[in-house]
Write an enzyme that holds these catalytic residues in place. Sequence first.
Site, mmCIF file in Angstrom:
data_model
loop_
_atom_site.group_PDB
_atom_site.id
_atom_site.type_symbol
_atom_site.label_atom_id
_atom_site.label_comp_id
_atom_site.label_asym_id
_atom_site.label_seq_id
_atom_site.Cartn_x
_atom_site.Cartn_y
_atom_site.Cartn_z
ATOM 1 N N LYS A 40 15.016 25.536 28.730
ATOM 2 C CA LYS A 40 14.731 24.969 27.297
ATOM 3 C C LYS A 40 15.996 25.514 26.381
ATOM 4 O O LYS A 40 16.716 26.544 26.889
ATOM 5 C CB LYS A 40 13.370 25.334 26.609
ATOM 6 C CG LYS A 40 13.195 27.069 26.416
ATOM 7 C CD LYS A 40 11.912 27.312 26.223
ATOM 8 C CE LYS A 40 11.641 28.834 25.825
ATOM 9 N NZ LYS A 40 10.335 29.270 25.865
ATOM 10 N N ARG A 136 -0.880 30.505 19.633
ATOM 11 C CA ARG A 136 0.031 29.208 19.506
ATOM 12 C C ARG A 136 -0.397 28.196 19.813
ATOM 13 O O ARG A 136 -0.733 27.191 18.926
ATOM 14 C CB ARG A 136 1.401 29.719 20.234
ATOM 15 C CG ARG A 136 2.695 28.981 19.710
ATOM 16 C CD ARG A 136 3.876 29.521 20.363
ATOM 17 N NE ARG A 136 4.006 29.475 21.788
ATOM 18 C CZ ARG A 136 5.053 30.186 22.411
ATOM 19 N NH1 ARG A 136 6.098 30.640 21.879
ATOM 20 N NH2 ARG A 136 5.202 30.127 23.765
ATOM 21 N N HIS A 166 -0.213 31.864 28.406
ATOM 22 C CA HIS A 166 1.123 32.622 27.967
ATOM 23 C C HIS A 166 0.647 33.936 27.555
ATOM 24 O O HIS A 166 -0.032 33.996 26.503
ATOM 25 C CB HIS A 166 1.776 31.709 27.217
ATOM 26 C CG HIS A 166 3.318 32.146 26.816
ATOM 27 N ND1 HIS A 166 4.193 32.371 27.845
ATOM 28 C CD2 HIS A 166 3.904 32.743 25.596
ATOM 29 C CE1 HIS A 166 5.271 32.769 27.188
ATOM 30 N NE2 HIS A 166 5.230 32.777 26.026
ATOM 31 N N ARG A 222 6.934 31.254 35.208
ATOM 32 C CA ARG A 222 7.770 30.647 34.264
ATOM 33 C C ARG A 222 8.838 31.528 34.191
ATOM 34 O O ARG A 222 8.879 32.448 33.194
ATOM 35 C CB ARG A 222 7.172 30.111 33.136
ATOM 36 C CG ARG A 222 5.987 29.174 33.380
ATOM 37 C CD ARG A 222 5.522 28.583 32.184
ATOM 38 N NE ARG A 222 4.747 29.843 31.240
ATOM 39 C CZ ARG A 222 3.752 30.271 31.236
ATOM 40 N NH1 ARG A 222 2.727 29.788 32.329
ATOM 41 N NH2 ARG A 222 3.254 31.120 30.428
ATOM 42 N N TYR A 268 37.782 37.506 2.996
ATOM 43 C CA TYR A 268 37.323 37.350 1.808
ATOM 44 C C TYR A 268 36.306 38.525 1.027
ATOM 45 O O TYR A 268 35.922 39.350 1.690
ATOM 46 C CB TYR A 268 35.911 36.103 1.898
ATOM 47 C CG TYR A 268 36.499 34.739 2.237
ATOM 48 C CD1 TYR A 268 37.218 34.037 1.580
ATOM 49 C CD2 TYR A 268 36.143 34.311 3.639
ATOM 50 C CE1 TYR A 268 37.689 32.620 1.733
ATOM 51 C CE2 TYR A 268 36.474 33.097 3.936
ATOM 52 C CZ TYR A 268 37.317 32.156 2.886
ATOM 53 O OH TYR A 268 37.789 30.983 3.389
ATOM 54 N N CYS A 314 34.869 34.821 8.829
ATOM 55 C CA CYS A 314 34.821 33.776 8.132
ATOM 56 C C CYS A 314 34.378 32.478 8.909
ATOM 57 O O CYS A 314 33.868 32.665 10.063
ATOM 58 C CB CYS A 314 36.398 33.371 8.090
ATOM 59 S SG CYS A 314 37.576 34.549 7.111
ATOM 60 N N MET A 315 34.345 31.167 8.406
ATOM 61 C CA MET A 315 33.765 30.298 9.206
ATOM 62 C C MET A 315 34.304 30.162 10.557
ATOM 63 O O MET A 315 33.682 29.680 11.438
ATOM 64 C CB MET A 315 33.880 28.906 8.199
ATOM 65 C CG MET A 315 33.061 27.630 9.091
ATOM 66 S SD MET A 315 33.072 26.084 8.080
ATOM 67 C CE MET A 315 32.050 26.362 6.813
ATOM 68 N N ASP A 316 35.684 30.102 10.679
ATOM 69 C CA ASP A 316 36.273 29.717 11.946
ATOM 70 C C ASP A 316 37.214 30.900 12.496
ATOM 71 O O ASP A 316 37.550 30.918 13.525
ATOM 72 C CB ASP A 316 37.224 28.664 11.723
ATOM 73 C CG ASP A 316 36.773 27.503 11.039
ATOM 74 O OD1 ASP A 316 35.491 26.982 11.442
ATOM 75 O OD2 ASP A 316 37.028 27.205 10.052
HETATM 76 C C1 LIG Z 1 10.112 30.121 26.947
HETATM 77 C C2 LIG Z 1 8.847 30.328 27.652
HETATM 78 C C3 LIG Z 1 8.746 30.865 28.809
HETATM 79 C C4 LIG Z 1 9.949 31.975 29.459
HETATM 80 O O1 LIG Z 1 9.730 33.065 28.891
HETATM 81 P P1 LIG Z 1 10.814 34.221 29.162
HETATM 82 O O2 LIG Z 1 10.218 35.495 28.546
HETATM 83 O O3 LIG Z 1 12.083 33.952 28.807
HETATM 84 O O4 LIG Z 1 10.791 34.474 30.704
HETATM 85 C C5 LIG Z 1 7.741 31.048 29.654
HETATM 86 N N1 LIG Z 1 6.519 30.394 29.166
HETATM 87 C C6 LIG Z 1 6.575 29.605 28.193
HETATM 88 C C7 LIG Z 1 5.226 28.859 27.639
HETATM 89 C C8 LIG Z 1 7.619 29.481 27.254
HETATM 90 O O5 LIG Z 1 7.601 29.022 26.077
#
Ligand SMILES: *Cc1c(COP(=O)(O)O)cnc(C)c1O
Length: 379
Positions: A40, A136, A166, A222, A268, A314-316
């Site tokens: 992601k 969540r 999760h 995951r 700046y 700075c910005m750049d």
């Molecule tokens: C981003 C995410 C992960 C990955 O988590 P890490 O800590 O980067 O391994 C796993 N499960 C869900 C639902 C996530 O949103």
Amino acid sequence: MSDIFYRPTWAEIDLDAVAYNIKQMKQKLSSSSNIFAVVKANGYGHGAVKVARAALEAGASALAVALLEEALELRHSGINAPILVLGWVAPDYAKIAAEHDITLTFFQKEWLQELQSHMFSKKLKLHMKWDTGMGRIGIRKDEELQSLVSALKSTEKVQLTGIYTHFATADDTNSAYFHEQQKRFQQLLEVFEKLWDAPIDIHIGNSAASIRFSSEMYDYIRFGIAMYGLYPSEDVRNEKSIDLKPSFSLYSRLIHVKNLPKNESISYGATYVTNGSEWIGTLPIGYADGWIRKLQGMDVLVDGKRMPIVGRICMDQTMICLDKEYPVGTKVTLIGKSGKDEIEMDEIANYIDTINYEIPCMISERIPRVYKKNKLNLS
Ligand SMILES: *Cc1c(COP(=O)(O)O)cnc(C)c1O
């Protein structure tokens, strides 16, 4: 971002390191657990398509993203592996997911019912999300599970292929809350198993849970942050139970070098004033690149030596104080190794009071990603 760039500022992504990290994880997992490579947010800023390909070659069997847009980007680049969207997608777009064989996450009865009004020809694969304490998204109660399963049974054109949860604290040495979530998951699973007998995939662990509780990971993990070579937390890092190789380095080059006498100011606000005669170098990177102003005072590496950022970013552009004169074009390391020293993502994160996850995500798309890959073939 095209492969051609004219400004000498770039990120180098080591895809061999990604492969190495996946292999380290695989060695810890039981042989029945597979890997979702989590790509992601453009692969945590590393480049989703390139990382996804390297991860699949190295032994991941599926991909996970947060948005439908991200899943489509992978499909459109020709990746055929299973893709799971972890976030909520409006039912209006379920048809697009089904057509591209993208698995969606669901946890609302109304969402399933909405699907009925959107006809689609291909079966939509779904994973059900259980909220065991992250707070969540996901269902929390037995009753919700029961009503969701009965809604599922009366919905055509969908196929439940997985369930997952999760963890909120898997990266913490104190595992009490992790075990509480595990217990809640187990309780929901008992209810679920009485209602459902078709085979499905179960996955519960992010990087931290997978590293710390490798043998308890069901069918998939995951795998996100650790795949990129970053430890999910200081605690996990200190436990030394896995060796990870960082995959993201950031470089620039000196574009101007000058000697200033005492009492001359830099940038700046004229907040930095030279203490004596000083060599000042200018780098073509700034806050528009995600190299944020809070990084003022942070070190960079020139020739393996630490030099501080002086004056406001700075910005750049960014100015640094050099120990001597260096030629224009000298390579400067902002993240990564130079000589015997290294500036790690964790050091940058600590300096600006955040977590390593945020740093590569923050380095903007204006900085080209250059890929390094020796051991694998990448088209
Ligand atoms: C981003 C995410 C992960 C990955 O988590 P890490 O800590 O980067 O391994 C796993 N499960 C869900 C639902 C996530 O949103």
